[in-house]
Design an enzyme around this catalytic site. Structure first.
Site, PDB file in Angstrom:
ATOM      1  N   GLU A 172      48.831  38.162  26.965  1.00 46.35           N
ATOM      2  CA  GLU A 172      49.673  38.522  28.121  1.00 46.35           C
ATOM      3  C   GLU A 172      50.574  37.323  28.408  1.00 46.35           C
ATOM      4  O   GLU A 172      51.789  37.423  28.351  1.00 46.35           O
ATOM      5  CB  GLU A 172      48.790  38.859  29.332  1.00 46.35           C
ATOM      6  CG  GLU A 172      49.585  39.216  30.595  1.00 46.35           C
ATOM      7  CD  GLU A 172      48.704  39.410  31.840  1.00 46.35           C
ATOM      8  OE1 GLU A 172      47.558  38.909  31.854  1.00 46.35           O
ATOM      9  OE2 GLU A 172      49.189  40.049  32.798  1.00 46.35           O
ATOM     10  N   ASP A 215      48.157  48.540  35.305  1.00 47.21           N
ATOM     11  CA  ASP A 215      47.617  47.210  35.624  1.00 47.21           C
ATOM     12  C   ASP A 215      47.251  47.087  37.113  1.00 47.21           C
ATOM     13  O   ASP A 215      46.100  47.332  37.470  1.00 47.21           O
ATOM     14  CB  ASP A 215      48.594  46.114  35.192  1.00 47.21           C
ATOM     15  CG  ASP A 215      47.910  44.803  34.826  1.00 47.21           C
ATOM     16  OD1 ASP A 215      46.677  44.727  34.892  1.00 47.21           O
ATOM     17  OD2 ASP A 215      48.630  43.845  34.454  1.00 47.21           O
TER      18      ASP A 215
END
Ligand code: ADE
Ligand code: ZN
Length: 335
Positions: A200, A278
């Protein structure tokens, strides 16, 4: 609304990367703060939303851990989870695999059982009320120690029938997957499915560690894998799913312009990408908005969208019968 947008809205979707604490909308945050006599450093919902300006993952995490402080009772966790399900039911989510961060609560003195029982009671009721099936994945906070993760794993063992998998989240840089090698090995012995956030913010090497050392079954984010051609080839060969979160990447992970989002390259490289939200309360959209963001910016076709939806179903931790049932819902819609 365009035809394609209507198609995405009504499309039966699955969600595989959703932090339940990241679905805490400012309105509910205020309601729970009042209910529990918690002082918030904000005067209004508008002030909370205005504070959601992030330049990197840590900016977000600081405010995310602060926000979850209003969650105190089993009913609070129930209400949080029910609000998420109600919202995504309106977006035609048919199955969700929900993350939670036990250490974000147990470190504040909230018992593990309060958290897990509130979440799973709402998920079970949600299956009845909304027809949404679900699994739960417990994440270890990687900025905390290996020892703390082991303690959390021990706490989870009595709730194995309510928790299908374990994951790894929080501050990525400086906390490589290898830090949790032994915890994940133990979790695997206990029969948990394994996932981890990697790539990420962190480098491709962290993704390689998540594969080789943690032996993950699914990769959360994985964006920076594309910087390494051999790793990209490997992800293609093993067909491991990536849970991609477009709006999150836009808010946190250096995707300054959605037209530059790596999803197109992932699909072109033959990677099994899926679309997810998310932390929808913080990043400006639930799953439909995440699909629409990439559909518009990357000019995705109807076939691309169907591929993403099918990838999602294939990447669930459901058994074969459940996957067939989910696929049937999608096929019925497509006819
Ligand atoms: N916890 C909640 N959302 C997260 C994210 N996007 N990355 C790492 N940890 C998280
Ligand atoms: Zn995440």
């Amino acid at each position: 609304m365009t035809n394609l947008a209507q198609f995405v809205e009504a499309l039966p979707k699955v969600e595989l990367h959703l932090h339940i604490e990241g679905s805490l909308e400012p309105e509910l945050m205020f309601e729970l703060a009042k209910r529990n006599n918690v002082d918030l450093p904000f005067k209004s919902v508008e002030e909370v939303r205005a504070a959601y300006q992030f330049t990197e993952l840590q900016d977000f995490l600081d405010i995310y851990y602060q926000g979850m402080g209003v969650l105190q009772t089993e009913q609070d966790f129930y209400d949080l989870t029910d609000a998420y399900l109600k919202k995504v039911h309106s977006q035609n989510v048919i199955h969700t695999e929900v993350f939670f961060d036990p250490q974000g609560h147990t470190d504040r003195g909230i018992p593990f059982e309060t958290v897990i029982n509130g979440i799973t009671r709402a998920l079970n009721d949600g299956n009845e009320k909304y027809g949404i099936s679900s699994h739960v994945i417990m994440c270890f906070l990687r900025h905390l120690s290996e020892e703390a993760a082991f303690e959390t794993l021990e706490q989870a063992l009595p709730y194995k029938d309510q928790i299908l998998g374990v994951g790894l989240d929080s501050s990525e840089m400086g906390h490589p997957p290898s830090k949790f090698a032994r915890v994940f090995a133990r979790a695997k012995e206990e029969g948990f499915k394994l996932v981890a956030h990697a790539g990420e913010e962190g480098p491709p090497e962290y993704v390689i560690e998540a594969l080789d050392i943690l032996k993950i079954d699914r990769l959360d984010h994985g964006n920076r894998s594309l910087e390494d051609a051999a790793l990209t080839q490997r992800l293609k060969e093993i067909q491991i799913a990536l849970t991609v979160c477009p709006l999150s990447n836009y808010k946190l992970a250096g995707v300054t312009d959605m037209t530059k989002h790596p999803l197109r390259q992932m699909l072109q490289s033959g990677l099994k990408a899926t679309i997810n939200s998310d932390d929808p309360a913080y990043f400006g959209g639930y799953i439909t908005e995440n699909y629409l963001a990439v559909v518009e910016a990357l000019d995705l076709s109807k076939d691309d969208i169907i591929t993403l939806a099918r990838n999602g179903i294939a990447a669930t931790f459901c058994d074969t019968d459940q996957k067939v049932a989910l696929s049937k819902k999608l096929d019925q819609y497509l006819q």
